[in-house]
Write a protein that holds these residues in place. Structure first.
Motif, PDB file in Angstrom:
ATOM      1  N   ASN A 362       0.766  -1.371   0.079  1.00 21.58           N
ATOM      2  CA  ASN A 362      -0.086  -0.078   0.198  1.00 21.58           C
ATOM      3  C   ASN A 362       0.745   1.184   0.118  1.00 21.58           C
ATOM      4  OD1 ASN A 362      -2.511  -1.329   0.074  1.00 21.58           O
ATOM      5  ND2 ASN A 362      -2.670  -1.494   2.177  1.00 21.58           N
ATOM      6  N   MET A 363       1.957   1.256   0.847  1.00 22.77           N
ATOM      7  CA  MET A 363       2.997   2.590   0.993  1.00 22.77           C
ATOM      8  C   MET A 363       3.428   2.614  -0.392  1.00 22.77           C
ATOM      9  SD  MET A 363       4.026   4.909   2.746  1.00 22.77           S
ATOM     10  CE  MET A 363       3.719   4.235   4.396  1.00 22.77           C
ATOM     11  N   LEU A 364       3.817   1.519  -1.272  1.00 22.73           N
ATOM     12  CA  LEU A 364       4.397   1.580  -2.561  1.00 22.73           C
ATOM     13  C   LEU A 364       3.412   2.315  -3.684  1.00 22.73           C
ATOM     14  CD1 LEU A 364       6.700   0.971  -4.501  1.00 22.73           C
ATOM     15  CD2 LEU A 364       5.333  -1.196  -5.031  1.00 22.73           C
ATOM     16  N   LYS A 365       2.196   1.969  -3.456  1.00 20.00           N
ATOM     17  CA  LYS A 365       1.128   2.545  -4.244  1.00 20.00           C
ATOM     18  C   LYS A 365       0.900   4.008  -3.965  1.00 20.00           C
ATOM     19  CE  LYS A 365      -1.219  -1.800  -5.242  1.00 20.00           C
ATOM     20  NZ  LYS A 365      -2.548  -2.394  -4.826  1.00 20.00           N
ATOM     21  N   TYR A 366       0.901   4.396  -2.772  1.00 23.89           N
ATOM     22  CA  TYR A 366       0.696   5.817  -2.248  1.00 23.89           C
ATOM     23  C   TYR A 366       1.712   6.523  -2.789  1.00 23.89           C
ATOM     24  CZ  TYR A 366      -2.696   3.662   1.007  1.00 23.89           C
ATOM     25  OH  TYR A 366      -3.486   2.902   1.750  1.00 23.89           O
ATOM     26  N   SER A 367       2.903   6.139  -2.405  1.00 22.92           N
ATOM     27  CA  SER A 367       4.304   6.752  -3.128  1.00 22.92           C
ATOM     28  C   SER A 367       4.423   6.712  -4.497  1.00 22.92           C
ATOM     29  CB  SER A 367       5.585   5.886  -2.678  1.00 22.92           C
ATOM     30  OG  SER A 367       5.482   5.943  -1.035  1.00 22.92           O
ATOM     31  N   ALA A 368       4.004   6.001  -5.454  1.00 23.40           N
ATOM     32  CA  ALA A 368       3.982   5.982  -6.719  1.00 23.40           C
ATOM     33  C   ALA A 368       2.943   7.000  -7.185  1.00 23.40           C
ATOM     34  CB  ALA A 368       3.384   4.744  -7.393  1.00 23.40           C
ATOM     35  N   ALA A 369       1.775   6.927  -6.463  1.00 29.59           N
ATOM     36  CA  ALA A 369       0.751   8.257  -6.827  1.00 29.59           C
ATOM     37  C   ALA A 369       1.297   9.762  -6.673  1.00 29.59           C
ATOM     38  CB  ALA A 369      -0.387   8.185  -6.128  1.00 29.59           C
ATOM     39  N   LEU A 370       2.228   9.881  -5.569  1.00 29.06           N
ATOM     40  CA  LEU A 370       2.788  10.947  -5.472  1.00 29.06           C
ATOM     41  C   LEU A 370       4.297  11.365  -5.713  1.00 29.06           C
ATOM     42  CD1 LEU A 370       1.375  11.350  -1.723  1.00 29.06           C
ATOM     43  CD2 LEU A 370       0.430  12.636  -3.675  1.00 29.06           C
ATOM     44  N   TYR A 371       4.707  10.335  -6.433  1.00 24.77           N
ATOM     45  CA  TYR A 371       6.302  10.438  -6.649  1.00 24.77           C
ATOM     46  C   TYR A 371       6.765  11.787  -7.456  1.00 24.77           C
ATOM     47  CZ  TYR A 371      10.683   8.882  -8.104  1.00 24.77           C
ATOM     48  OH  TYR A 371      12.265   8.744  -7.988  1.00 24.77           O
ATOM     49  N   TYR A 372       7.760  12.362  -6.881  1.00 25.45           N
ATOM     50  CA  TYR A 372       8.070  13.591  -7.392  1.00 25.45           C
ATOM     51  C   TYR A 372       7.158  14.935  -7.433  1.00 25.45           C
ATOM     52  CZ  TYR A 372      13.154  12.318  -8.267  1.00 25.45           C
ATOM     53  OH  TYR A 372      14.523  12.109  -7.966  1.00 25.45           O
ATOM     54  N   LEU A 373       6.418  14.659  -6.493  1.00 26.32           N
ATOM     55  CA  LEU A 373       5.373  15.735  -6.526  1.00 26.32           C
ATOM     56  C   LEU A 373       6.111  17.159  -6.130  1.00 26.32           C
ATOM     57  CD1 LEU A 373       2.831  15.841  -3.363  1.00 26.32           C
ATOM     58  CD2 LEU A 373       4.999  17.087  -3.138  1.00 26.32           C
ATOM     59  N   GLY A 374       7.246  17.176  -6.051  1.00 28.25           N
ATOM     60  CA  GLY A 374       7.689  18.562  -5.598  1.00 28.25           C
ATOM     61  C   GLY A 374       8.420  19.252  -6.854  1.00 28.25           C
ATOM     62  N   GLU A 375       8.063  18.519  -8.108  1.00 26.27           N
ATOM     63  CA  GLU A 375       8.266  19.352  -9.573  1.00 26.27           C
ATOM     64  C   GLU A 375       7.593  20.285  -9.699  1.00 26.27           C
ATOM     65  OE1 GLU A 375       9.534  16.401 -13.175  1.00 26.27           O
ATOM     66  OE2 GLU A 375       7.461  16.143 -12.544  1.00 26.27           O
ATOM     67  N   TYR A 376       6.479  20.410  -8.996  1.00 22.44           N
ATOM     68  CA  TYR A 376       5.430  21.442  -8.925  1.00 22.44           C
ATOM     69  C   TYR A 376       6.200  22.836  -8.751  1.00 22.44           C
ATOM     70  CZ  TYR A 376       1.257  24.550  -7.620  1.00 22.44           C
ATOM     71  OH  TYR A 376       0.577  25.346  -7.735  1.00 22.44           O
ATOM     72  N   ILE A 377       7.357  22.726  -7.613  1.00 18.50           N
ATOM     73  CA  ILE A 377       7.870  23.869  -7.233  1.00 18.50           C
ATOM     74  C   ILE A 377       9.074  24.093  -8.041  1.00 18.50           C
ATOM     75  CG2 ILE A 377       8.889  24.806  -5.250  1.00 18.50           C
ATOM     76  CD1 ILE A 377       7.149  23.177  -3.315  1.00 18.50           C
ATOM     77  N   ASP A 378      10.043  23.147  -8.140  1.00 16.55           N
ATOM     78  CA  ASP A 378      10.963  23.296  -9.019  1.00 16.55           C
ATOM     79  C   ASP A 378      11.629  21.935  -9.520  1.00 16.55           C
ATOM     80  OD1 ASP A 378      13.482  24.173 -10.256  1.00 16.55           O
ATOM     81  OD2 ASP A 378      14.465  24.423  -8.304  1.00 16.55           O
ATOM     82  N   SER A 379      11.429  21.721 -10.837  1.00 20.57           N
ATOM     83  CA  SER A 379      11.810  20.539 -11.461  1.00 20.57           C
ATOM     84  C   SER A 379      13.418  19.953 -11.073  1.00 20.57           C
ATOM     85  CB  SER A 379      11.590  20.597 -13.080  1.00 20.57           C
ATOM     86  OG  SER A 379      12.642  21.382 -13.608  1.00 20.57           O
ATOM     87  N   LYS A 438      14.694   1.946   0.378  1.00 21.94           N
ATOM     88  CA  LYS A 438      15.512   2.016  -0.810  1.00 21.94           C
ATOM     89  C   LYS A 438      15.133   1.320  -1.864  1.00 21.94           C
ATOM     90  CE  LYS A 438      19.545  -0.216  -0.868  1.00 21.94           C
ATOM     91  NZ  LYS A 438      21.039  -0.495  -0.354  1.00 21.94           N
ATOM     92  N   GLU A 439      14.647   0.236  -1.924  1.00 20.20           N
ATOM     93  CA  GLU A 439      14.340  -0.770  -3.037  1.00 20.20           C
ATOM     94  C   GLU A 439      12.974  -0.032  -3.501  1.00 20.20           C
ATOM     95  OE1 GLU A 439      13.893  -4.594  -0.767  1.00 20.20           O
ATOM     96  OE2 GLU A 439      15.578  -5.293  -1.443  1.00 20.20           O
ATOM     97  N   MET A 440      11.852   0.096  -2.789  1.00 24.21           N
ATOM     98  CA  MET A 440      10.960   0.716  -3.373  1.00 24.21           C
ATOM     99  C   MET A 440      11.091   1.961  -4.178  1.00 24.21           C
ATOM    100  SD  MET A 440       7.912  -0.085  -0.867  1.00 24.21           S
ATOM    101  CE  MET A 440       8.352   0.436   0.836  1.00 24.21           C
ATOM    102  N   GLY A 441      12.164   2.873  -3.437  1.00 23.35           N
ATOM    103  CA  GLY A 441      12.432   3.951  -4.157  1.00 23.35           C
ATOM    104  C   GLY A 441      12.968   3.964  -5.630  1.00 23.35           C
ATOM    105  N   ALA A 442      13.719   2.754  -5.602  1.00 25.78           N
ATOM    106  CA  ALA A 442      14.653   2.574  -6.985  1.00 25.78           C
ATOM    107  C   ALA A 442      13.644   2.117  -7.853  1.00 25.78           C
ATOM    108  CB  ALA A 442      15.597   1.606  -6.653  1.00 25.78           C
ATOM    109  N   LEU A 443      12.748   1.278  -7.484  1.00 26.55           N
ATOM    110  CA  LEU A 443      11.715   0.719  -8.183  1.00 26.55           C
ATOM    111  C   LEU A 443      10.883   1.939  -8.867  1.00 26.55           C
ATOM    112  CD1 LEU A 443       9.961  -1.609  -9.673  1.00 26.55           C
ATOM    113  CD2 LEU A 443       8.450  -1.620  -7.714  1.00 26.55           C
ATOM    114  N   LEU A 444      10.369   2.842  -8.060  1.00 25.30           N
ATOM    115  CA  LEU A 444       9.790   4.029  -8.412  1.00 25.30           C
ATOM    116  C   LEU A 444      10.200   4.919  -9.443  1.00 25.30           C
ATOM    117  CD1 LEU A 444       7.478   4.843  -5.428  1.00 25.30           C
ATOM    118  CD2 LEU A 444       6.799   3.492  -7.413  1.00 25.30           C
TER     119      LEU A 444
END
Length: 510
Positions: A362-379, A438-444
């Motif tokens: 579930n955490m992987l899915k939540y993180s996938a939905a929000l991955y790099y959300l900070g692009e909104y501020i600065d890519s 780290k594994e989940m982050g690398a996958l995303l």
């Protein structure tokens, strides 16, 4: 489509005007919060009549709020009153004067309503499934018990922090005798509720006094992230804060870091109530909810009390939806990230590379939905912005530790950046948990590359193991040049996490 709603909350200690922006899908966002410390309970005499001075103060504050409402072009607000107005023998006169002087119609909430709205806010904004809640105001204290997110019991005591101070503290500090009398009084009151003793479930503190206890603890711990919503304290910690504050005078308490000055004279009875309730019920921990009566009211208005989704998962899904909306993440991109991440997890799990629990998935899915959300501020610095936003923002349904975990996975850039982000939280996670992050982050990071142009061209993925190499076939509908370039560039993170060479094969489909 949006519109505005306003709630005026006339409490026994403070009066607030809160303005919300409401969305048609049931979401709402607070855009204005104005507080006035009125201490109406101090104007309630022994004959339970609100003195003219108190009524004048109420009128003055509501007239001020009226101007703010006009500025926001809000013609009317839901104006509710709790214990002091409810208990006043001249309440009809109060309602009449306020209507005449300000045009506002005051709705006096019953004890049952007040308790219910607090409960409604808690189950709509926290991960608690079974717990007690306590909302101690100036003139009343509401306690509820819910099980599997269904309200089972509720009670409203006719005392609060202001009335307890008036009754038990005569000077600018509390004596041993006064504290003993207060404790004896509280235990007798608790014993009137047979469902309360030895409950052994978490206690959720609602309201300003609970927030201030959390803020004191965070200051003492040099807490690294912002916010008190869903912050957890042990019973021993609450007891320690109580013991630290007890010997201090009012003027010394005023200087305590984390404590609002306007609560310096009433924090002692509040923390004593929390301490005694924790011990009486044998609660495993004390959690803070920043959301209470007002959020319960706006939740009912936005969704209807009977239509509130009760499951923790639905609370989190609404939070993810709000974040995607606020930071302009395309819904189609978010869904594509979740879909591909889930498929790859399934394939790698089948090949025996890792096993994730349901919570981790579930955490992987939540993180996938929000991955790099900070692009909104600065890519260019999207990873840093993503971590900071998610770690420091109140997210309904997430304990603080889970919030940092979400931030770490959603912001994954590389191993060294992850280590830097998690350095202040070294005691929060085991080595195994950090490795899973780290594994989940690398996958995303790879999955993000597979939708580099946000066109959702990847329609399927297959993974096979061949002589110690992982061969990943990516089926695309449309030109995949950009996705292929980014994926080849970023695959090394997943290779390091899996300790396996990864070969990517992009294929076109009709």
């Amino acid at each position: 489509m949006t519109n505005k709603s306003a709630i005026v909350d006339i409490g026994s200690n403070t009066i607030r005007l809160v303005i919300y922006k409401r969305f048609n899908d049931g979401r709402y966002k607070e855009i204005e919060n104005v507080k006035a410390v009125a201490r109406l309970r101090t104007f309630l005499g022994e004959d339970m009549r609100l003195a003219d001075k108190g009524l004048d103060k109420l009128c003055h504050i509501l007239k001020s709020f009226k101007e703010i409402l006009l500025y926001h072009t809000i013609s009317s607000a839901r104006c509710v009153a709790t214990a002091t107005i409810r208990q006043a023998v001249n309440r009809e006169e109060i309602l009449s004067v306020i209507k005449r002087e300000t045009g506002m119609t005051i709705e006096i909430l019953s004890e049952e309503q007040e308790a219910f709205y607090g409960f409604l806010a808690v189950i709509s904004t926290t991960p608690a499934d079974t717990a007690l809640t306590i909302d101690i105001g100036g003139g009343s204290t509401e306690i509820t018990y819910f099980e599997s997110r269904k309200l089972i019991e509720s009670h409203s005591y006719p005392f609060g922090v202001v009335s307890l101070k008036q009754q038990f503290i005569k000077g600018d500090s509390m004596s041993e005798e006064e504290r003993a009398s207060l404790v004896d009084f509280l235990l007798k009151e608790f014993s009137k509720l047979p469902w309360l003793r030895n409950k052994r479930v978490p206690i959720i503190g609602v309201g300003g006094s609970a927030r201030n206890v959390a803020q004191i603890d965070q200051q003492q711990r040099n807490y690294q992230i912002a916010g008190v919503h869903q912050y957890v304290l042990s019973g021993n910690t609450v007891g320690s804060i109580r013991d630290q504050l007890f010997p201090l005078s009012y003027y010394e308490i005023e200087k305590v870091e984390g404590l609002s000055k306007d609560r310096a004279d009433i924090i002692l009875p509040a923390v004593e109530v929390f301490h005694q309730l924790i011990h009486y019920t044998e609660a495993p921990y004390f959690m803070i909810s920043r959301k209470g009566l007002r959020e319960g009211l706006i939740t009912e208005e936005a969704k209807g009390a009977t239509n509130v989704e009760m499951e923790t998962g639905s609370v989190i899904r609404m939070s993810i939806k709000e974040l995607c909306h606020e930071f302009d993440i395309q819904e189609s991109h978010s869904k594509q990230m979740v879909l591909i991440a889930s498929k790859l997890w399934d394939k790698l799990a089948e090949l025996g590379y890792w096993e994730l629990s349901t919570k981790d998935l579930n955490m992987l899915k939540y993180s996938a939905a929000l991955y790099y959300l900070g692009e909104y501020i600065d890519s260019e610095s999207s990873s840093q912005h993503t971590f900071y936003i998610l770690a420091n923002r109140s997210i309904n349904g997430f304990f603080h530790q889970d919030r940092v975990k979400l931030a770490s996975i959603s912001s994954f850039k590389n191993k060294s950046a992850l280590k830097q982000y998690l350095e202040p939280f070294s005691e929060w996670f085991t080595k195994e948990e950090i490795n899973t992050i780290k594994e989940m982050g690398a996958l995303l990071k790879l999955v993000y590359s597979l939708n580099a142009t946000k066109r959702n061209i990847v329609k399927g993925v297959e993974v096979e193991r061949n002589k110690g190499t992982l061969q990943m076939s990516i089926y695309c509908k449309g030109d995949f040049l950009a996705e292929q370039y980014q994926a080849e560039k970023q695959k090394r993170h997943l290779e390091k996490a899996l300790k396996t060479e990864l070969e990517l094969n992009f294929r076109s489909i009709e």
